[in-house]
Each structure stands twice: as C-alpha cells, then as structure tokens.
Write a protein that holds these residues in place. Structure first.
Motif, mmCIF file in Angstrom:
data_model
loop_
_atom_site.group_PDB
_atom_site.id
_atom_site.type_symbol
_atom_site.label_atom_id
_atom_site.label_comp_id
_atom_site.label_asym_id
_atom_site.label_seq_id
_atom_site.Cartn_x
_atom_site.Cartn_y
_atom_site.Cartn_z
ATOM 1 N N VAL A 59 0.846 -1.186 0.000
ATOM 2 C CA VAL A 59 0.000 0.000 0.000
ATOM 3 C C VAL A 59 0.885 1.241 0.000
ATOM 4 C CG1 VAL A 59 -1.559 1.408 1.413
ATOM 5 C CG2 VAL A 59 -2.035 -1.015 1.088
ATOM 6 N N PHE A 60 0.627 2.145 -0.956
ATOM 7 C CA PHE A 60 1.273 3.457 -0.982
ATOM 8 C C PHE A 60 0.279 4.447 -0.383
ATOM 9 C CE2 PHE A 60 2.853 1.448 -5.053
ATOM 10 C CZ PHE A 60 4.107 1.114 -4.567
ATOM 11 N N ALA A 61 0.521 4.909 0.835
ATOM 12 C CA ALA A 61 -0.448 5.736 1.555
ATOM 13 C C ALA A 61 -0.051 7.206 1.544
ATOM 14 C CB ALA A 61 -0.591 5.247 2.991
ATOM 15 N N GLY A 62 -0.971 8.048 1.064
ATOM 16 C CA GLY A 62 -0.783 9.490 1.115
ATOM 17 C C GLY A 62 -1.789 10.101 2.070
ATOM 18 N N GLY A 63 -1.309 10.905 3.001
ATOM 19 C CA GLY A 63 -2.224 11.530 3.945
ATOM 20 C C GLY A 63 -1.502 12.025 5.171
ATOM 21 N N ASP A 64 -2.271 12.606 6.089
ATOM 22 C CA ASP A 64 -1.714 13.077 7.345
ATOM 23 C C ASP A 64 -1.108 11.918 8.129
ATOM 24 O OD1 ASP A 64 -1.714 15.311 9.540
ATOM 25 O OD2 ASP A 64 -2.605 13.553 10.498
ATOM 26 N N GLU A 65 0.018 12.166 8.765
ATOM 27 C CA GLU A 65 0.722 11.098 9.470
ATOM 28 C C GLU A 65 -0.150 10.456 10.544
ATOM 29 O OE1 GLU A 65 4.935 10.336 11.889
ATOM 30 O OE2 GLU A 65 4.569 12.222 10.843
ATOM 31 N N ASP A 66 -0.914 11.281 11.267
ATOM 32 C CA ASP A 66 -1.778 10.743 12.315
ATOM 33 C C ASP A 66 -2.868 9.855 11.718
ATOM 34 O OD1 ASP A 66 -2.955 10.730 15.133
ATOM 35 O OD2 ASP A 66 -4.611 11.612 13.989
ATOM 36 N N ALA A 67 -3.439 10.285 10.591
ATOM 37 C CA ALA A 67 -4.499 9.494 9.952
ATOM 38 C C ALA A 67 -3.965 8.151 9.463
ATOM 39 C CB ALA A 67 -5.113 10.283 8.797
ATOM 40 N N VAL A 68 -2.795 8.178 8.848
ATOM 41 C CA VAL A 68 -2.188 6.923 8.377
ATOM 42 C C VAL A 68 -1.905 6.002 9.558
ATOM 43 C CG1 VAL A 68 -0.191 5.901 7.212
ATOM 44 C CG2 VAL A 68 -1.223 7.999 6.314
ATOM 45 N N SER A 69 -1.443 6.577 10.656
ATOM 46 C CA SER A 69 -1.168 5.786 11.849
ATOM 47 C C SER A 69 -2.447 5.133 12.376
ATOM 48 C CB SER A 69 -0.541 6.672 12.929
ATOM 49 O OG SER A 69 -0.297 5.932 14.106
ATOM 50 N N ARG A 70 -3.556 5.892 12.369
ATOM 51 C CA ARG A 70 -4.825 5.343 12.862
ATOM 52 C C ARG A 70 -5.350 4.234 11.961
ATOM 53 N NH1 ARG A 70 -9.036 9.563 13.167
ATOM 54 N NH2 ARG A 70 -7.664 11.014 12.064
ATOM 55 N N ALA A 71 -5.131 4.371 10.658
ATOM 56 C CA ALA A 71 -5.617 3.366 9.718
ATOM 57 C C ALA A 71 -4.696 2.154 9.616
ATOM 58 C CB ALA A 71 -5.776 3.989 8.332
ATOM 59 N N ARG A 72 -3.482 2.277 10.075
ATOM 60 C CA ARG A 72 -2.480 1.222 9.859
ATOM 61 C C ARG A 72 -2.923 -0.116 10.454
ATOM 62 N NH1 ARG A 72 2.765 1.381 8.212
ATOM 63 N NH2 ARG A 72 2.748 3.671 8.242
ATOM 64 N N GLU A 73 -3.562 -0.091 11.638
ATOM 65 C CA GLU A 73 -4.004 -1.335 12.260
ATOM 66 C C GLU A 73 -4.961 -2.105 11.351
ATOM 67 O OE1 GLU A 73 -6.607 -2.888 16.117
ATOM 68 O OE2 GLU A 73 -5.882 -0.825 16.058
ATOM 69 N N VAL A 74 -5.778 -1.375 10.617
ATOM 70 C CA VAL A 74 -6.706 -1.994 9.688
ATOM 71 C C VAL A 74 -5.973 -2.461 8.434
ATOM 72 C CG1 VAL A 74 -8.676 -1.546 8.172
ATOM 73 C CG2 VAL A 74 -8.716 -0.751 10.542
ATOM 74 N N LEU A 75 -5.169 -1.584 7.852
ATOM 75 C CA LEU A 75 -4.492 -1.889 6.592
ATOM 76 C C LEU A 75 -3.542 -3.076 6.713
ATOM 77 C CD1 LEU A 75 -3.707 1.746 5.371
ATOM 78 C CD2 LEU A 75 -5.591 0.258 4.664
ATOM 79 N N THR A 76 -2.893 -3.207 7.854
ATOM 80 C CA THR A 76 -1.924 -4.293 8.006
ATOM 81 C C THR A 76 -2.593 -5.651 8.163
ATOM 82 O OG1 THR A 76 -1.759 -3.777 10.373
ATOM 83 C CG2 THR A 76 -0.051 -2.879 8.926
#
Length: 262
Positions: free
Chosen positions: A131-148
């Motif tokens: 996954v190539f994720a573009g966005g605010d660092e906090d938002a990516v961090s919050r979504a990471r648990e789901v994406l992984t």
C-alpha cells in the motif's frame, strides 16, 4: 476496529476476509441478495446501502474500480461517516480526486488517505500486498491497524495525493517493463530464438523483473498481455490522463507503454 467497506469485489473480497479474520468488525456493502450472501461468507456483516456500511465506522475503506466511481460515491459518503474517522481510498486514480475529497472531509474532521495498492488478489489473501499511503501522518497511523490486516508493507509516502502519484509511476514502469519484454521477444524472434526458451533463460539473467517473471510463467508476452490487458489498459489510461492534468509528460516511457498494449 469498526470498519465500513465498499467494493467487496475481486480485490476487495480478500481484504474483507482478512479484516474479519483479524477480528475487526466489518460491515460491507452488498447491492443484492447474492452479493450480501457472499459478504456474509467472508465473515462480515452484509448491508444494503453505503450509508449503512459506514455507520459508526472508525475506518471506511473504498475499493471500487474507477476514479469516476469514487467521485460519484465519496462526496456524499463523507457527510455520512462519523466525524473524526478515516476514509481510505484504494482505487487507483487522480491525485486531484483525493485532494478534493480531503478538502471536503476537513470540514467534518474526516481524514482522507489515498492508498492505492500494488499487487493482486493473491497478494491480498497472503497479507503481502503493498500500500502506498498518502495523507496526514496521524491518519495513516490510525488506519495502519486496519491496513496491516492484508498489506505488508504499508508505506507512508507523503501528504494526500502522494499515494496516487507513487502508484502512477509504479504502474507506468510496470507497463513499460511489459512493453520492453514484448519488444525483446520480437527481437529474439528476428534472431531465431524460440520465445519460451528465451523467456526461461532471461529470468536467470540481469534482465529479470517481476514483469518478465509473470510473462515467462504465462508462456508468452502475447498471452500475458491478453490476460492482464484490461487492467494494464486502465492503468495506462489513468497514467496518461493524470500526467496531462499535472502538466507533465511520459518522455521515453511513452513508446514502451504502447508496446505493453499491443
């Protein structure tokens, strides 16, 4: 986490299964009885509307086929997702789309992540799609648990729109590599080398690449292009349109992209 999911098709279905298997509470859209039954078989709660899918979702995932579908769906959906949640766009499309949606989302504190993937359903099923994720660092961090649950690695590549830009370069290079192999096969034919022999030999040389490996496994450049042509054609069209929107050009890649579509 509570996850809303729209687009449980060829790519989305294995994502839903892995999310459910990882213990996330997934509500996924199914537009008819057959599709809702398929969603239930994946371990998710089937619902019959986008609004129902995103109710109470901490993370909403969009995995539809085209940028036009994203534009038709997401502006209204942003008004339905909970404030403070994250909306993830897996569809490969224009960075301008992600940027415009991020502006709309900001008014409701809905963070947008453009997160196109590199890989296929088998990679998702194995939990190894990129996954190539573009966005605010906090938002990516919050979504990471789901994406992984289905992606490894999840690469944060910059602000909103950056994921699409990286994916478009990736797709341009992959299509160009297919085109280069197709041209190499034509050269081999002119030199009197059997294609199957040539492809098998090249996978052991410095010309080896993921594109070459896929073509060799399929048996011929023509068969591989026929098999992936719909997806490569879509990606190349998106690349060309987006580069034009961004006032750029493909330079020497242009001719190789044509070869990938022959």
């Amino acid at each position: 986490m509570r996850v809303g999911f729209i687009g449980a098709g060829r790519m989305g279905a294995p994502m839903v299964r892995r999310l459910a298997d990882a213990g996330h509470q997934v509500r996924a859209l199914g537009r008819d009885d057959e599709k809702r039954a398929a969603v239930a078989a994946l371990g998710a709660e089937p619902v019959d509307s986008p609004r129902a899918a995103v109710t109470d979702a901490e993370v909403t995932i969009i995995c539809v086929f085209t940028d036009d579908q994203v534009l038709a769906l997401c502006p209204d959906l942003i008004d339905e997702v909970p404030e403070g949640s994250v909306l993830v766009l897996h569809t490969t499309g224009s960075p301008r789309t992600a940027e415009a949606l991020a502006e709309r989302g900001a008014a409701r504190r809905v963070a947008i992540i453009d997160a196109p993937v590199s890989g296929g359903p088998h990679d998702i099923a194995a939990g190894t799609v990129t996954v190539f994720a573009g966005g605010d660092e906090d938002a990516v961090s919050r979504a990471r648990e789901v994406l992984t649950a289905y992606a490894d690695p999840v690469l944060h590549v910059g602000p909103v729109g950056s994921g699409q830009r990286v994916k478009l370069v990736n797709n341009a290079l992959f299509a160009a590599q297919i085109g280069a192999v197709a041209e190499g096969v034509r050269l081999g034919d002119r030199l009197g080398i059997d294609e199957a022999t040539l492809l098998s030999a090249l996978t052991h040389g410095s010309a080896a690449s993921r594109a070459l490996g896929g073509i060799a496994a399929t048996g011929s450049a023509e068969a591989f292009i026929a098999r992936v042509g719909e997806f490569i054609g879509k990606d190349v069209a998106v690349v060309r349109r987006t580069v034009s929107e961004l006032d750029g050009d493909l330079g020497r890649l242009e001719g190789l992209l044509d070869s990938a579509l022959k």
